[in-house]
Write an enzyme that holds these catalytic residues in place. Structure first.
Site, short mmCIF file in Angstrom:
data_model
loop_
_atom_site.label_atom_id
_atom_site.label_comp_id
_atom_site.label_asym_id
_atom_site.label_seq_id
_atom_site.Cartn_x
_atom_site.Cartn_y
_atom_site.Cartn_z
N ASP A 96 49.38 37.56 28.94
CA ASP A 96 48.46 37.42 30.07
C ASP A 96 48.82 36.16 30.86
OD1 ASP A 96 44.93 38.26 30.00
OD2 ASP A 96 46.15 37.54 31.68
N ASP A 196 46.47 37.68 35.73
CA ASP A 196 45.04 37.41 35.86
C ASP A 196 44.65 37.11 37.30
OD1 ASP A 196 42.47 36.68 34.49
OD2 ASP A 196 42.90 34.75 35.42
N GLU A 246 45.36 42.18 37.67
CA GLU A 246 43.91 42.27 37.73
C GLU A 246 43.51 41.92 39.16
OE1 GLU A 246 41.48 39.09 36.36
OE2 GLU A 246 39.92 40.43 35.67
N HIS A 320 37.49 42.29 28.05
CA HIS A 320 36.81 41.12 27.46
C HIS A 320 35.78 40.51 28.42
CE1 HIS A 320 40.00 39.78 29.98
NE2 HIS A 320 39.44 38.59 30.03
N ASP A 321 35.69 41.10 29.63
CA ASP A 321 34.70 40.59 30.61
C ASP A 321 33.55 41.56 30.81
OD1 ASP A 321 37.38 39.48 32.77
OD2 ASP A 321 36.30 38.36 31.23
O1 TEU Z 1 38.51 37.63 35.32
C1 TEU Z 1 38.22 37.48 36.69
C2 TEU Z 1 37.09 38.30 36.99
O2 TEU Z 1 37.08 39.05 37.92
C3 TEU Z 1 35.94 38.27 36.05
O3 TEU Z 1 35.92 37.04 35.37
C4 TEU Z 1 34.70 38.31 36.92
O4 TEU Z 1 34.97 37.59 38.10
C5 TEU Z 1 33.59 37.60 36.23
O5 TEU Z 1 33.39 38.21 35.00
C6 TEU Z 1 32.37 37.68 37.14
O6 TEU Z 1 31.85 38.99 37.11
C7 TEU Z 1 39.70 37.00 34.87
C8 TEU Z 1 39.64 37.02 33.36
O7 TEU Z 1 39.62 38.38 32.90
C9 TEU Z 1 38.39 36.29 32.94
O8 TEU Z 1 38.19 36.37 31.53
C10 TEU Z 1 38.53 34.84 33.37
O9 TEU Z 1 37.31 34.16 33.08
C11 TEU Z 1 38.78 34.75 34.89
O10 TEU Z 1 39.76 35.67 35.35
C12 TEU Z 1 39.31 33.37 35.23
O11 TEU Z 1 40.61 33.25 34.71
#
Ligand code: TEU
Length: 549
Positions: A96, A196, A246, A320-321
């Protein structure tokens, strides 16, 4: 056919996957120890979220060194061992790349803070007064997207946490540094990359206030994004690797350009529009039931749009989000198994490359936390305070977090009914879900009708029936919000995929010719039937029919 079209990617959150040394945190050796499980499932790639040195303020998405391994997860030798052992099982490792920002503990940022102008230009610093941020842009984690550095008399931009400083991609030196990172991991034998929030890296030439929102319209799919992606891919020669971007708050037109092979940018991309149909007023922290018609229309728009534009979707529900999909759109009760299987079939048979997030294949649910002390995610803790400031009670704020927190998907993988769900001998960095004694890998492997067994069949089907990777898609029952139905056609082959999205039995129009089709897959035992030109689907029933003329 592009080699990734019939592949399946399994996403691993190493911190919560398997703890091999009993410190309560998952590690790289833990993944190596579970390779047989992953090979049996049938996946082709493992995407590891960041395992690089990090203060862990954003669980590794705050990178302090791009070319090393955080001791929390093990050593470089452990990753080399994993790459080799996975390759022996026909599995490629994807890493990543968090290139929109670094941790403020990265040496580059530390040099910038020490006054080194070369490194200040690695980031987005602006002169200014302590009470006047350069713009009114908001961080995605809440609060201003600018932080004032008194010693320098300057503000720096952070679209995420204050400890995640945005990089200045307009600086060629930054682009060269990041190319070195990609080359370093490619040389280590990594087989692919996830980038990312890569569509946020190109900022506007002029920064201005946003009187319509949080500023994202100025930097999302920014002015030089396609040029920068083409340059990164060209100069690191990764066009033949599996790469996925992403794409935060992106558009279909841009995603066609990001993933059309003729553009030589990425193999495929994630978009998130289908995961916002339960955001009231478009706000993640305002709950509403999922709008099923909007969900159907978004899938159709993106499937047909990417098909017509020669783009390629990364297909997913969980990561994971995101909260666990079976808790969000399925059932945790009577229809837990059927709904988890239906949700899987619903996306795995679309055009695109499916991603399975750890635990999704056994139907893991949200953990049902009841105390703010159980939450660790920086975004969730920020928004808990914002919700209280907005007048919500602690109970109401906890209810929102229970549905929306990113910790929902970060609970330790449930391997067995043993203490700590067999994730660790020594504990767990994050509280376990309350149902690990019922929902776990051991129980799944002992049940031939398990959700796990269904995912294995789906993956096997993708390899056996090229129509799944290659076939054209046509949507059926478009105006019926209760069913998600589509046809795939390829030469003289046809696949019909019917999904009841509801907890009730429904009757839908059927095509008489279907009665001669073979039932390839379903989530209820027994046969199916149609009466005249109608058929009944049981609660959360999915039915996959196949015909080769
Ligand atoms: O995620 C970006 C992202 O779109 C999500 O974090 C979303 O913006 C957030 O959950 C609000 O709804 C990527 C990674 O997947 C995330 O884990 C990181 O926190 C983020 O980027 C920053 O690197």
């Amino acid at each position: 056919m592009a080699y990734f079209k019939d592949k399946v990617v399994y996403q691993i959150y190493p911190k919560s996957f398997y703890d091999s040394n009993g410190d309560g945190v998952g590690d790289i050796r833990g993944i190596t120890l579970k390779l047989d499980y992953l090979a049996d499932l049938g996946v082709d790639y493992l995407w590891l979220t960041p395992v690089f040195p990090s203060p862990q303020k954003d669980n590794g998405y705050d990178v302090a060194d791009y070319c090393a391994i955080d001791p929390l997860f093990g050593r470089m030798e452990d990753l080399q061992e994993l790459i080799a052992a996975a390759e022996n099982k026909g599995i490629g490792i994807m890493l990543d790349m968090v290139f929109n920002h670094t941790s403020t503990e990265h040496i580059w940022f530390q040099k910038a803070l020490a006054g080194d102008l070369k490194y200040q230009d690695y980031y987005i610093f602006r002169e200014g007064k302590p009470d006047q941020p350069p713009t009114n842009w908001q961080s995605k984690f809440g609060g201003s997207a600018w932080e004032y550095e008194k010693k320098l008399g300057k503000w720096y931009l952070h679209l995420f946490d204050v400890t995640q400083a945005d990089l200045n991609w307009d600086n060629p030196a930054v682009r060269e540094e990041l190319k070195k990172v990609v080359r370093f991991w490619k040389q280590k034998g990594v087989k692919g990359f996830r980038f990312d929030v890569v569509n946020l890296i190109s900022k506007p030439a002029v920064f201005e206030n946003d009187d319509q929102g949080d500023g994202r319209r100025f930097y999302t799919d920014g002015p030089n994004i396609h040029e920068y992606l083409k340059e990164l891919v060209r100069d690191t020669q990764i066009e033949d690797m599996v790469t996925v971007g992403e794409m935060s708050s992106t558009t279909l037109d841009n995603c066609i350009r990001y993933s059309d092979p003729a553009e030589k940018e990425l193999s495929m991309c994630f978009n998130f529009h289908h995961l916002k149909v339960d955001y009231k007023n478009g706000n993640k922290w305002e709950l509403m039931p999922a709008d099923r018609m909007a969900l159907k229309q978004l899938f159709e728009t993106w499937q047909i749009g990417m098909q017509n534009g020669n783009g390629w979707n990364a297909l997913f529900w969980c990561n994971h989000d995101q909260p666990r999909i079976v808790s969000r759109l399925g059932s945790e009760g009577d229809y837990h198994k059927q709904s988890a299987k239906m949700l899987a079939a619903m996306i795995h048979l679309l055009r695109g490359t499916p991603y399975i997030y750890q635990g999704e294949e056994i139907g893991m649910t949200n953990p049902h936390y009841t105390d703010i002390a159980q939450y660790l995610d920086v975004e969730s803790l920020n928004y808990y305070q914002i919700l209280l400031q907005e007048g919500k009670t602690a109970q109401q704020a906890l209810q929102v977090l229970a549905a929306r927190s990113r910790d929902n998907s970060r609970t330790p993988m449930q391997w067995s009914a043993a203490e700590f769900a067999g994730f660790s001998e020594g504990g767990a960095w994050l509280s376990l879900a309350d149902n690990y004694q019922q929902i776990n890998v051991e129980a799944a492997l002992a049940d031939e009708d398990s959700i796990y067994a269904f995912y294995r069949k789906l993956i096997k089907l993708r390899k056996e029936k090229q129509i799944i990777a290659e076939g054209e898609i046509h949507f059926l029952e478009k105006m019926n919000s209760e069913v998600f139905a589509y046809q795939r056609t390829w030469g003289d082959e046809e696949l019909v995929v019917l999904n009841n999205l509801t907890a009730e039995a429904i009757t839908i129009p059927a095509q008489l010719k279907w009665q001669d089709y073979e039932k390839l897959l379903g989530n209820y035992a027994g046969d199916w039937s149609l009466t005249a030109d109608k058929m009944m689907l049981k609660p959360y029933e999915c039915l996959v029919l196949y015909q080769a003329k």
